[in-house]
Design a protein around this motif. Structure first.
Motif, PDB file in Angstrom:
ATOM      1  N   GLN A 115      28.608  30.059  39.688  1.00 57.61           N
ATOM      2  CA  GLN A 115      27.524  29.711  41.198  1.00 57.61           C
ATOM      3  C   GLN A 115      28.619  28.518  41.534  1.00 57.61           C
ATOM      4  OE1 GLN A 115      25.665  31.275  42.112  1.00 57.61           O
ATOM      5  NE2 GLN A 115      26.225  32.994  40.819  1.00 57.61           N
ATOM      6  N   MET A 116      29.706  27.659  41.138  1.00 60.62           N
ATOM      7  CA  MET A 116      30.348  26.593  41.909  1.00 60.62           C
ATOM      8  C   MET A 116      30.903  27.522  43.167  1.00 60.62           C
ATOM      9  SD  MET A 116      31.107  23.678  38.551  1.00 60.62           S
ATOM     10  CE  MET A 116      31.605  25.226  36.950  1.00 60.62           C
ATOM     11  N   ARG A 117      30.902  26.251  44.199  1.00 62.19           N
ATOM     12  CA  ARG A 117      31.749  26.823  44.852  1.00 62.19           C
ATOM     13  C   ARG A 117      33.384  26.027  45.369  1.00 62.19           C
ATOM     14  NH1 ARG A 117      28.091  26.742  50.297  1.00 62.19           N
ATOM     15  NH2 ARG A 117      29.659  26.870  51.476  1.00 62.19           N
TER      16      ARG A 117
ATOM     17  N   ALA B 271      37.503  27.726  34.425  1.00 61.02           N
ATOM     18  CA  ALA B 271      37.711  28.958  34.692  1.00 61.02           C
ATOM     19  C   ALA B 271      38.394  29.827  34.469  1.00 61.02           C
ATOM     20  CB  ALA B 271      36.912  28.826  36.491  1.00 61.02           C
ATOM     21  N   GLY B 272      38.478  30.887  33.994  1.00 58.71           N
ATOM     22  CA  GLY B 272      39.643  32.115  33.152  1.00 58.71           C
ATOM     23  C   GLY B 272      39.180  33.280  33.846  1.00 58.71           C
TER      24      GLY B 272
ATOM     25  N   THR C  65      31.558  34.927  43.422  1.00 57.54           N
ATOM     26  CA  THR C  65      30.722  36.050  44.506  1.00 57.54           C
ATOM     27  C   THR C  65      30.977  35.457  45.419  1.00 57.54           C
ATOM     28  OG1 THR C  65      28.539  35.186  42.782  1.00 57.54           O
ATOM     29  CG2 THR C  65      28.441  35.243  45.687  1.00 57.54           C
ATOM     30  N   LEU C  66      31.533  36.964  46.416  1.00 53.22           N
ATOM     31  CA  LEU C  66      31.825  36.904  47.114  1.00 53.22           C
ATOM     32  C   LEU C  66      30.994  36.848  48.815  1.00 53.22           C
ATOM     33  CD1 LEU C  66      35.083  37.313  47.218  1.00 53.22           C
ATOM     34  CD2 LEU C  66      33.998  38.791  45.713  1.00 53.22           C
ATOM     35  N   TRP C  67      30.341  36.943  48.312  1.00 59.55           N
ATOM     36  CA  TRP C  67      28.824  36.453  49.122  1.00 59.55           C
ATOM     37  C   TRP C  67      27.290  36.849  48.919  1.00 59.55           C
ATOM     38  CZ3 TRP C  67      31.801  40.055  52.242  1.00 59.55           C
ATOM     39  CH2 TRP C  67      31.625  41.657  52.169  1.00 59.55           C
ATOM     40  N   GLY C  68      26.454  37.238  48.953  1.00 50.59           N
ATOM     41  CA  GLY C  68      24.943  37.242  48.652  1.00 50.59           C
ATOM     42  C   GLY C  68      24.056  36.153  48.314  1.00 50.59           C
ATOM     43  N   ALA C  69      24.211  36.231  47.104  1.00 49.05           N
ATOM     44  CA  ALA C  69      23.107  35.246  46.349  1.00 49.05           C
ATOM     45  C   ALA C  69      23.801  34.000  46.154  1.00 49.05           C
ATOM     46  CB  ALA C  69      22.080  35.511  44.531  1.00 49.05           C
TER      47      ALA C  69
END
Ligand SMILES: *Cc1c(COP(=O)(O)O)cnc(C)c1O
Length: 390
Positions: free
Chosen positions: A324-326, A348-349, A355-359
């Motif tokens: 959830q982090m950009r 992050a491993g 998320t590629l797109w969406g929520a």
């Protein structure tokens, strides 16, 4: 068993069962939020006021699944699509609402299907008119008469409308006629173009009445016109993209953003990290070496590529979420993978959710980076991506 020793048909079967039963599926998944679909329809209905709503579900409901979307849009007055087979599939599934075919029928077999399943075809050209007038149908059809008011794609020219109207009214194959047109520029800041098309529509249709002397039903508005041009709502509106939680407007102005319009993303494309790489300053990642690390970098490899429907033209800098982090894409998108910057995400491993797109990350924003529109990305979702309905 060695696959090469099997006859071709068995080989295909073996490959399928091998794929389904013995292999872990790739971690990429499209999550479809049916409550978001229903919510967005409620937004459309509120905007539409007294106008009735065709929920546009062409192109497999913009990638969301035809039957699933039809069900989620239970509150729509009718469903609009292109493929006659999709309409027939809906009838077989028990769908009783009006079904509008936006390009009408393509041959006489289609026309028979229209009658058999009570579909509502658009009539946009003289060839369709001729087919209709020479057909023997088991029941008369409701039709939409499409008028070309300036888009110059489909429709009868304004000058020919009175004659086409008279012709249609005289056919025993036709029951109700609705007048329609489509805007070329409702999605930009081009009110004059919408006004000009509306005026052409008025000119083409003024004075037309039903046999009983009633005004004729009209339909003009797509999503953009539904939002920005209330004077176009008429009797039936035809929203598509906004039902799926995306903005019909180019992603530029804040007040035109999907979330600001109260829409919720209906499709979230998710995957995971499948590898992590360390790049020294000056090393490159991916095909063509189009991205070179300006300093030491931590890079994540995501199981998502253009064969999943992710746009290959998305450049370095296109946003992506990890946990959830950009962060953002680096280098060229491959068929099955893409690379992202994890330099500021040391925790992050492998297996971290992406998320590629969406929520949390609008498809509109990703599209604007990739030089396309959310419509194209949603429709391009590949069949190999598994779908999870929420
Ligand atoms: C696709 C389509 C729509 C819906 O357009 P959106 O921009 O997705 O709202 C409406 N009317 C016609 C004729 C269409 O082809």
């Amino acid at each position: 068993m060695h696959l090469l020793h099997l006859p071709v048909r068995d080989l295909a079967q073996a490959e399928r069962s091998n794929y389904r039963e013995t292999c872990m599926p790739r971690p990429i998944v499209a999550k479809i939020d049916t409550r978001a679909l229903a919510h967005n329809l409620a937004v459309a209905k509120r905007l539409a006021g007294h106008a009735r709503v065709w929920a546009v579900i062409k192109a497999n409901a913009y990638g969301h699944g035809l039957l699933r979307a039809a069900q989620a849009f239970a509150a729509a007055d009718g469903l609009a699509m292109l493929d006659i087979e999709e309409a027939v599939q809906l009838r077989h599934a028990g769908e009783t609402r009006p079904l509008l075919l936006l390009e009408g029928f393509f041959d006489s077999a289609d026309l028979m299907q229209c009658a058999a399943h009570q579909l509502t075809p658009v009539i946009h050209c003289t060839e369709q008119l001729a087919l209709l007038s020479t057909s023997t149908l088991q029941a008369p059809l409701d039709v939409y008469l499409k008028i070309n008011t300036g888009m110059h794609r489909l429709g009868f020219s304004v000058d020919t409308v009175p004659e086409v109207w008279r012709g249609l009214c005289g056919l025993k194959q036709v029951r109700h006629i609705t007048l329609m047109t489509h805007f070329a520029n409702a999605d930009g800041d081009q009110a004059p173009s919408v006004t000009a098309q509306r005026q052409q529509f008025e000119r083409a249709t003024q004075g037309l009445q039903t046999a009983a002397g009633q005004p004729v039903m009209r339909s003009l508005a797509n999503s953009a016109a539904l939002v920005h041009f209330p004077q176009t709502h008429a009797d039936w509106v035809r929203p598509g993209i906004l039902l799926y939680g995306c903005s019909p407007f180019a992603f530029a102005r804040t007040d035109q953003r999907a979330d600001v319009l109260g829409l919720r993303p209906a499709m979230t494309l998710q995957s995971t990290l499948i590898a992590v790489q360390s790049l020294a300053k000056g090393q490159s990642v991916g095909y063509g070496g189009s991205f070179t690390a300006p300093h030491a970098m931590r890079i994540g490899i995501v199981a998502c590529g253009y064969a999943d429907g992710y746009p290959r033209h998305a450049p370095t800098g296109t946003p992506v979420l990890v946990h959830q982090m950009r962060t953002h894409l680096v280098g060229r998108v491959s068929m099955d993978m893409l690379a992202i910057d994890l330099t500021n995400m040391p925790n992050a491993g492998v297996a971290a959710p992406v998320t590629l797109w969406g929520a949390g990350l609008s498809a509109d924003e990703v599209a604007s980076h990739a030089g396309t529109i959310a419509y194209e990305m949603l429709c391009a979702l590949a069949p190999r991506v598994s779908v999870q309905v929420m």
